[in-house]
Design an enzyme around this catalytic site. Structure first.
Site, short mmCIF file in Angstrom:
data_model
loop_
_atom_site.label_atom_id
_atom_site.label_comp_id
_atom_site.label_asym_id
_atom_site.label_seq_id
_atom_site.Cartn_x
_atom_site.Cartn_y
_atom_site.Cartn_z
N TRP A 62 0.94 -1.13 -0.09
CA TRP A 62 -0.11 0.02 0.01
C TRP A 62 0.89 1.20 0.03
CZ3 TRP A 62 -4.21 -1.22 -1.80
CH2 TRP A 62 -4.67 -2.73 -1.51
N ASP B 210 -1.64 6.91 6.11
CA ASP B 210 -2.67 5.85 5.77
C ASP B 210 -3.04 4.88 6.84
OD1 ASP B 210 -4.47 3.74 4.68
OD2 ASP B 210 -2.82 3.08 3.14
N LYS C 112 -12.27 -1.62 7.64
CA LYS C 112 -11.68 -2.53 8.71
C LYS C 112 -12.28 -1.99 9.93
CE LYS C 112 -8.36 -3.38 5.43
NZ LYS C 112 -8.33 -2.93 4.11
C1 LIG Z 1 -3.18 0.04 4.36
C2 LIG Z 1 -4.31 -0.17 3.33
N1 LIG Z 1 -4.47 1.12 2.67
C3 LIG Z 1 -5.01 1.25 1.47
C4 LIG Z 1 -5.85 0.26 0.95
C5 LIG Z 1 -6.93 0.29 -0.14
O1 LIG Z 1 -7.99 0.77 0.09
P1 LIG Z 1 -9.18 0.92 -0.69
O2 LIG Z 1 -9.48 -0.47 -1.20
O3 LIG Z 1 -10.36 1.34 0.12
O4 LIG Z 1 -8.68 1.81 -1.91
C6 LIG Z 1 -5.91 -0.85 2.01
C7 LIG Z 1 -6.79 -2.03 1.55
O5 LIG Z 1 -6.83 -3.16 2.03
C8 LIG Z 1 -5.04 -0.96 3.03
O6 LIG Z 1 -4.98 -1.97 3.66
MG LIG Z 2 0.94 -4.05 3.08
#
Ligand SMILES: Cc1ncc(COP(=O)(O)O)c(C=O)c1O
Ligand SMILES: [Mg+2]
Ligand SMILES: Cc1ncc(COP(=O)(O)O)c(C=O)c1O
Ligand SMILES: [Mg+2]
Ligand SMILES: [Mg+2]
Ligand SMILES: [Mg+2]
Lengths: 360, 360
Positions: free
Chosen positions: A102, A169, A193
């Site tokens: 991510w 994030d 989550k």
């Molecule tokens: C830490 C983290 N950031 C970003 C995301 C992406 O999120 P989204 O699917 O809402 O774009 C996730 C998805 O699991 C995540 O765990």
């Molecule tokens: Mg990761």
């Protein structure tokens, strides 16, 4: 009905009482004899939902007055792009820490906006740890971190001391532990989550730092516009916001973030204790950076995989396969997962050990 | 429970059987003993929902094979921007028709991307009509239209013959009448009128015309990436997509678009007949461009407003106040609104006429 132990990594388990209320609102909301999902977002009842959700976030995280709370669409993934669009100045730079999938995506999207420097990375060792002691240039517009790395199962044990505001994030650990919001330019998190169902993303936005980029931002990507329109510039995702509001209310009634932090610590302790004790399993990450949300582990000997998989499935356990990019196992223990579910998994791991030793 | 006649302009009425099924899925989905909103979007059950929703769109609108169907986040409002981002080439131009609030916003966002020419507008007369006979330059990348103007209550009686592919915002009349998809580069529509709840937006995308802009597009705004990832690049808004799928399935069982087109014609005929017949009311728009979805009308004499408002409220009618930017009344008659609700409103208008004539 057989009890399911839902370890899904997201979308994930939500409190039963939330699901029940949400289900009712889909047929009759606020005794209007109308469904929540068939009335105007500008009706006073839906506006009240939005306000209540915002107030709960403010209360649960002690959000200072110079921050605004937005519930937007597009996921944290769109946040990767809009974070830079709204906070990275045209001639400035931002610094990022690469702690996994991510974080990498956040870096990639931000690079489309401007000057990005990656100041630390744990890619050299399969993202098994959180980099520490790295240098954060004082002239950066912001430092970007991913507080919990959902896929690899690492989590910042402490937020780095930073000379510049942080953008974080927090998709997979928001509301799991206290946050000092004033350290941040912005916090963002997909709802799916610890907050609610998929379909909305929380942004906690420092207003004082907006409007300094020198660029024109498209309306839907512009935090200032969403602030001006109280998170209702266009039709908001009403149902996801409503369920998030219910979930935050559940958390408040439980005692808020300090209360859930304790429960999460108990669950994680039970889980990791078994991973460590049991000779058939090994944890994936550095011990000091273990995530309290996502415990990643592997079988020491993969020939037992079929047996173990059949045993946890039989026990009503669901969602512990590792992310398709990593393999192994991942037990996600978000706020709504009861300790009882962790105990059920631990029990299966112990019974598995017995079976294997009998066979051997 | 008092029956509510739900004329809301969007989010709006959905079929009762859809609400019932959606409510059930929030507590127990597909007999999994899990909620729809607490399981992985990559689980086979949720992937099946996405595929079924896409297949229903394809079937109901006869979508050719060179088009892909996406369910994205951000609303039609983000579509205003991404339409140009994905289809307007760096050195090209696109032409737009200005038929009201939404068309103006589409123009505004597209201008951030490139060269936009407004070839026709009905702003000179309060957006009461649909411009006709305008010139469409053959070297434009696309023509953008708003097929139904939700706020003013106009609708293209016929789609203009265009030498270039059309991009259409069909947010408020999709699935209400047949569409010749191959005339379009792209069709987009927020779900929250004829398709489902707020929180997802349908994009029907001509694949052959993508990849020609010469610009790098951020991931979440890039139709090609969403196509490559089968509309699951990131976590999709599962619940809004599920309810859209149920609503499309309801429409299919009803006989599809030709069947609903007939029903919509009946409802609109009844509504406009009363507006015209009743001396106390006057329609807002040009007769030939009247929307079958949103009938806008005014009181001839505003001193009767209080009486009329109390009467329709008393009759269980909800949501007929005009948009805050226009005033007057707007009866939205989307696919799920039964003829019976229009008849209830017509009856109130007639009783109102009697009451006023007795008083006079
Ligand atoms: C830490 C983290 N950031 C970003 C995301 C992406 O999120 P989204 O699917 O809402 O774009 C996730 C998805 O699991 C995540 O765990
Ligand atoms: Mg990761
Ligand atoms: C024709 C039209 N276009 C666009 C929009 C904006 O849609 P959204 O709220 O999904 O961004 C609307 C909303 O009512 C609309 O009626
Ligand atoms: Mg061990
Ligand atoms: Mg309009
Ligand atoms: Mg009349």
């Amino acid at each position: 009905m057989k009890k399911v132990h839902n370890f899904s990594a997201g979308p994930c388990i939500l409190p039963q009482e939330v699901l029940k209320k949400a289900s009712e609102a889909v047929v009759n909301f606020d005794d209007l004899n109308l469904s929540l999902i068939e009335i105007s977002h500008r009706s006073k009842n839906v506006v009240a939902v939005m306000e209540k959700a915002q107030n709960l976030v403010r209360e649960l995280l002690n959000v200072p007055a110079n921050y605004e709370i937005l519930f937007l669409q597009g996921g944290a993934s769109l946040g990767f792009y809009t974070a830079a669009l709204n906070y990275l100045s045209k001639d400035g730079k931002a610094v990022y820490v690469n702690t996994g999938t991510w974080a990498k995506k956040a870096i990639k999207e931000a690079k489309l906006v401007g000057n990005i420097e990656v100041v630390a990375s744990s890619e050299d060792d399969g993202f098994k740890y959180i980099p520490k002691g790295f240098n954060i240039p004082a002239d950066a517009d912001f430092l970007h971190i991913t507080t919990n790395n959902t896929i690899y199962g690492t989590q910042y044990p402490e937020i780095p001391k930073s000379p510049v505001p942080i953008i974080a994030d927090m998709s997979s650990d928001i509301f799991s532990r206290p946050v000092n919001v004033s350290d941040y330019a912005m916090i963002y998190a997909g709802a799916q989550k610890n907050m609610g169902p998929a379909g909305t993303t929380l942004f906690i936005v420092n207003k004082d730092l907006l409007g300094k980029t020198g660029r024109t931002i498209p309306s839907m990507l512009d935090y200032q516009l969403h602030i001006d329109k109280e998170s209702m510039y266009n039709t908001p995702p009403v149902f996801p916001i409503y369920v998030s509001m219910l979930t935050l209310d559940w958390l408040k009634n439980l005692g808020g973030v300090p209360a859930i932090e304790k429960i999460n610590a108990e669950k994680a302790a039970a889980m990791y204790a078994e991973i460590d004790r049991n000779p058939l399993f090994v944890g994936y990450t550095a011990v000091e950076d273990r995530s309290k949300m996502n415990a990643t582990f592997n079988l020491v000997d993969d020939t037992h995989k079929e047996l173990f998989d059949s045993m946890w499935k039989e026990a009503g356990i669901s969602g512990i396969n590792g992310h398709r990019s990593v393999g192994g196992y991942r037990a996600s223990m978000y706020n709504a997962l009861p300790l009882e579910s962790v105990q059920a998994l631990v029990k299966v791991m112990q019974e598995f050990e017995e079976k294997v030793s009998v066979k051997a």
